[in-house]
Write an enzyme that holds these catalytic residues in place. Structure first.
Site, PDB file in Angstrom:
ATOM      1  N   GLU A   1     -16.447  38.739  28.453  1.00  0.00           N
ATOM      2  CA  GLU A   1     -16.723  38.097  29.741  1.00  0.00           C
ATOM      3  C   GLU A   1     -16.360  36.612  29.764  1.00  0.00           C
ATOM      4  OE1 GLU A   1     -17.508  39.464  32.440  1.00  0.00           O
ATOM      5  OE2 GLU A   1     -18.267  41.441  31.907  1.00  0.00           O
TER       6      GLU A   1
ATOM      7  N   GLU B   1     -22.350  50.848   9.488  1.00  0.00           N
ATOM      8  CA  GLU B   1     -23.318  49.750   9.453  1.00  0.00           C
ATOM      9  C   GLU B   1     -23.920  49.541   8.067  1.00  0.00           C
ATOM     10  OE1 GLU B   1     -27.707  51.184  10.522  1.00  0.00           O
ATOM     11  OE2 GLU B   1     -26.389  51.126  12.268  1.00  0.00           O
TER      12      GLU B   1
END
Length: 299
Positions: free
Chosen positions: A82, A113
């Site tokens: 963004e 992870e």
């Protein structure tokens, strides 16, 4: 170990969740969400410090790098994505990395992870340097991928910020600064895309927005460094120019065209009666900071 984490505990308020009506589910989630802003507010000093560090390093050529796994990684990528349309920042200036790579944005990549070495390699792939800031995002505060990323960041002289939603998180010992909005157990036990995810997004909004404001990407609360890449943003540019230069929308459209669509250049040109090239040079001399370009006396 996981059973002792706040984010993994069972929430007494939602023990009968599956027996609630839709309206009761909405009321319960809304009630729990009401405390998120307070949890974030308790981290105000740490967030403000992070903004100062990020702005300083961005100003000197560094990058803001978000890194995480699962929901945490996706939120970092979202915030990074963004920044260019909002602040006209270079896409390489704010970077989002997720364990497992682009595939993990839409689908879980099993085991990604759990590898600190994978994080180290991911940071090597983008040529992490000492000017960068790495924000390791792990709501549990113990994700090995994120812990590995922060350890490697510090070893390279980068500034390491740990963002979690648990007290005494493992990543705290790998970080130069920690931000820990503790929002309590989730309505759906362990589903940290909910309250913890909302708190994480709030913090990331503050970090990127605060840093960009400090870099002069806004004028007041107006997005003067936006990219007019569609009809909505083109119209917004015209409205902002018309407001700040006190001219008609029609004249604003003409001025923007003459300045190659560069809103800040158009504002300086109109306000100070300068040619587009002169306005552009004045902005460059003030580091792109519009308020300084308008208010500082030329040398």
């Amino acid at each position: 170990m996981l059973e002792h984490l706040t984010t993994e505990l069972s929430n007494p308020a939602s023990e009968a969740l599956d027996s609630l009506s839709p309206r009761e589910i909405v009321a319960l989630i809304n009630s729990e969400d009401a405390g998120i802003a307070d949890a974030v507010a308790q981290q105000s000093e740490q967030i403000a410090k992070a903004i100062e560090v990020i702005a300083h390093r961005l100003r000197h050529g560094g990058r803001l790098i978000y890194i995480g796994a699962g929901t945490s990684g996706r939120l970092g990528i979202l915030d990074a994505a963004e920044c260019p349309p909002t602040f006209n920042s270079d896409p390489s200036q704010v970077v989002g990395i997720i364990a497992g790579g682009p595939t993990a944005v839409l689908r879980a990549v099993e085991g990604a992870e759990d590898s600190p070495e994978l994080a180290k390699q991911d940071l090597k792939n983008i040529e992490l340097c000492s000017n960068d800031v790495v924000v390791g995002i792990a709501t549990s505060g113990r994700t090995p991928y994120v812990a590995g990323a922060l350890e490697y960041a510090r070893s390279q002289g980068a500034y390491a910020i740990g963002l979690s939603c648990n007290h005494n998180a493992t990543i705290n010992t790998r970080s130069d600064l920690t931000i820990s909005p503790v929002v309590g157990p989730e309505i759906l036990s362990g589903s940290t895309r909910m309250k913890a995810g909302t708190a994480t997004k709030m913090v990331l909004n503050m970090l990127s927005t605060g840093a960009m404001v400090r870099l002069g990407k806004t004028y007041g609360n107006l997005m003067v460094d936006l990219q007019a890449t569609n009809t909505k943003l083109t119209e917004r540019s015209r409205r902002i120019l018309a407001k700040l230069a006190m001219i008609s929308p029609e004249d604003a459209a003409i001025q923007l065209h003459q300045c190659g669509g560069e809103l800040k250049v158009a504002i300086v040109s109109q306000r100070l009666n300068l040619s587009p090239d002169e306005a552009r040079q004045r902005l460059q001399a003030n580091g792109g900071h519009l308020r300084q370009a308008l208010e500082n006396d030329p040398d």
